[in-house]
Design an enzyme around this catalytic site. Structure first.
Site, PDB file in Angstrom:
ATOM      1  N   GLY A   1       3.427   0.353   5.597  1.00  0.00           N
ATOM      2  CA  GLY A   1       4.514   1.049   6.284  1.00  0.00           C
ATOM      3  C   GLY A   1       4.218   1.314   7.742  1.00  0.00           C
TER       4      GLY A   1
ATOM      5  N   CYS B   1     -10.239   2.406   9.577  1.00  0.00           N
ATOM      6  CA  CYS B   1      -9.701   2.414   8.214  1.00  0.00           C
ATOM      7  C   CYS B   1      -8.815   1.185   7.996  1.00  0.00           C
ATOM      8  CB  CYS B   1      -8.916   3.699   7.987  1.00  0.00           C
ATOM      9  SG  CYS B   1      -8.200   3.810   6.358  1.00  0.00           S
TER      10      CYS B   1
ATOM     11  N   CYS C   1      -7.139   9.053   8.336  1.00  0.00           N
ATOM     12  CA  CYS C   1      -6.496   8.052   7.504  1.00  0.00           C
ATOM     13  C   CYS C   1      -6.784   8.304   6.023  1.00  0.00           C
ATOM     14  CB  CYS C   1      -7.080   6.702   7.936  1.00  0.00           C
ATOM     15  SG  CYS C   1      -6.683   5.366   6.878  1.00  0.00           S
TER      16      CYS C   1
ATOM     17  N   SER D   1       1.415   4.895   0.053  1.00  0.00           N
ATOM     18  CA  SER D   1       0.553   6.029   0.415  1.00  0.00           C
ATOM     19  C   SER D   1       1.110   7.365  -0.063  1.00  0.00           C
ATOM     20  CB  SER D   1       0.396   6.082   1.938  1.00  0.00           C
ATOM     21  OG  SER D   1       1.646   6.379   2.515  1.00  0.00           O
TER      22      SER D   1
ATOM     23  N   MET E   1      -4.207   3.790  -2.704  1.00  0.00           N
ATOM     24  CA  MET E   1      -5.651   3.809  -2.416  1.00  0.00           C
ATOM     25  C   MET E   1      -6.179   5.225  -2.479  1.00  0.00           C
ATOM     26  SD  MET E   1      -5.823   1.451   0.966  1.00  0.00           S
ATOM     27  CE  MET E   1      -4.139   1.056   1.370  1.00  0.00           C
TER      28      MET E   1
ATOM     29  N   ASP F   1       7.317   6.098   4.872  1.00  0.00           N
ATOM     30  CA  ASP F   1       7.302   4.773   5.498  1.00  0.00           C
ATOM     31  C   ASP F   1       6.960   3.665   4.499  1.00  0.00           C
ATOM     32  OD1 ASP F   1       7.893   6.014   7.914  1.00  0.00           O
ATOM     33  OD2 ASP F   1       5.790   6.296   8.424  1.00  0.00           O
TER      34      ASP F   1
ATOM     35  N   GLY G   1       0.861  -1.184   0.000  1.00  0.00           N
ATOM     36  CA  GLY G   1       0.000   0.000   0.000  1.00  0.00           C
ATOM     37  C   GLY G   1       0.895   1.231   0.000  1.00  0.00           C
TER      38      GLY G   1
END
EC number: 2.8.1.13
Length: 395
Positions: free
Chosen positions: A124, A100, A200, A9, A33, A13, A7
């Site tokens: 992360g 989330c 989030c 983001s 996402m 991280d 994932g």
């Protein structure tokens, strides 16, 4: 070669998590996402997700891994945002970050990843995964991150064994400073990027403004309850049984406007939460006012002076049966069983000595020391050593 979907983001991280997995020889795919684009409920004038997805794409490009964006905004609205509005309306304070993770990252997102043939999903998060044997079977452990200052195990307190089995936390053993150093050495665009604040994956959100878009303002009184109020005087009580004692120790105070004095007006009790100090706009008191209780039915906010006001503290809390979650089901308590644990009622809180008591009606947690601002709707998580073994929603 095992396939891992990370994932990504757009933060440092997850960027370093992807790099470390690639170094270990995994086949890595980056997925971003997109969780929000409802123009009807604006979050901020800036549009962080565009910048973030761009950064995520640049990181994937640099690492030479495939990248794509998945739009989960419909699920996010239904499972997180609508739930939040509903909880605030009921006078509870939800934790969208915990939700989330449970509902989006490790459910909807994980299913998409597995449909792409992934063996694992990686994030992360600053936490670690362990394994132990129970009756000849592997039980997965959710362990605190090595960086005590950054440990995010609390946010993952609702994960299940099935979810943990398919998850990797590549940076759990590292300090934040080490993560930034690796990102800088690899010349990743996110190396110096500030950590995101706010909900989030939504970005910079000002909660009252966000809530006002769905929950109508409703003017009401702010009442100050004096610390000398009779109900705060400690009383010695005789209890018929253990349950009676547990109920007494975890009870919340209830107030009437007649017990205090009116000190101001507010725009809606559902915009406030226990322990809140900012936003009351009431001056002239020797010590600052803190919210000690909100009554959404009567639309009254009760406050007390100073952070040591007795109305802020409680020794215990209760979790109803349907909101108890064991990350380690093999450790689950049966009725009339108890267990010493360390627990926290909010992220970043130092772990507190406590004891779990399972009853037929639900689970009680009694702390050695009274805790400030135990808030309905928030999550409490309990640990043995550095392993998070269970959690629940405070009733």
């Amino acid at each position: 070669m095992k396939r891992v979907v990370v994932g990504l983001s757009g933060g440092v991280d997850s960027s370093v998590a992807a790099y470390l997995l690639k170094e270990k020889g995994y086949e890595v795919i980056g997925l971003f996402m997109k969780n929000w684009h409802d123009e009807g409920v604006t979050i901020s004038k800036e549009c962080p997700w565009l910048d973030d997805s761009n950064d995520a794409m640049l990181v994937a490009d640099k690492l030479g891994i495939p990248f794509q964006t998945v739009d989960l905004s419909a699920e996010y609205k239904e499972r997180i945002v609508d739930y939040m509005f509903n909880e605030y309306e009921r006078g509870r304070t939800p934790n969208p970050d915990v939700l989330c993770n449970r509902e989006i990252k490790f459910d909807v997102f994980m299913k998409i990843a597995l449909s792409l043939g992934a063996d694992y999903v990686a994030t992360g998060h600053y936490c670690r995964k362990g394994e132990t044997q129970v009756d000849g079977k592997t039980a997965f452990q959710l362990l605190a991150g090595k960086d005590k200052n950054k440990d995010q195990s609390y946010f993952l307190c609702q994960l299940s064994q099935e979810q943990l089995a398919k998850t990797l936390f590549p940076i759990g053993e590292l300090q934040k400073s080490e993560v930034r150093k690796i990102a800088a050495e690899q010349d990743l665009v996110t190396a110096e990027k500030k950590d995101s604040q706010g909900l989030c994956f939504i970005g910079k959100v000002r909660l009252p403004e966000f809530l006002q878009q769905k929950l109508q303002p409703k003017e009401g009184d702010i009442v100050e309850i004096p610390a000398s109020e009779e109900k705060f005087q400690s009383e010695t009580k005789e209890f018929q049984n253990k349950l009676e004692e547990l109920q007494f120790m975890s009870r919340k105070y209830s107030y009437q406007p007649s017990e205090g004095k009116k000190v101001g007006r507010h725009q809606g009790a559902h915009y406030f939460t226990k322990g809140q100090r900012k936003g009351l706009a009431v001056g002239g008191t020797p010590e600052p006012l803190f919210v000690i209780e909100t009554d959404v039915k009567e639309n009254v906010i009760y406050t007390g002076q100073g952070k040591d006001h007795p109305g802020i503290y409680r020794r215990g809390l209760f979790i109803s049966p349907d909101e108890i979650h064991w990350v380690r089901p093999d450790l689950k308590l049966e009725a009339d069983e108890e267990m010493p644990v360390k627990a926290r009622i909010r992220y970043r809180q130092e772990l507190q000595e406590a004891r779990l008591y399972q009853t037929e009606h639900g689970l009680y947690i009694i702390f050695d020391k009274a805790q400030p601002s135990i808030t309905e709707g928030q999550f409490v998580a309990w640990y043995r050593e550095d392993e998070l073994i269970g959690s629940g929603v405070i009733s």
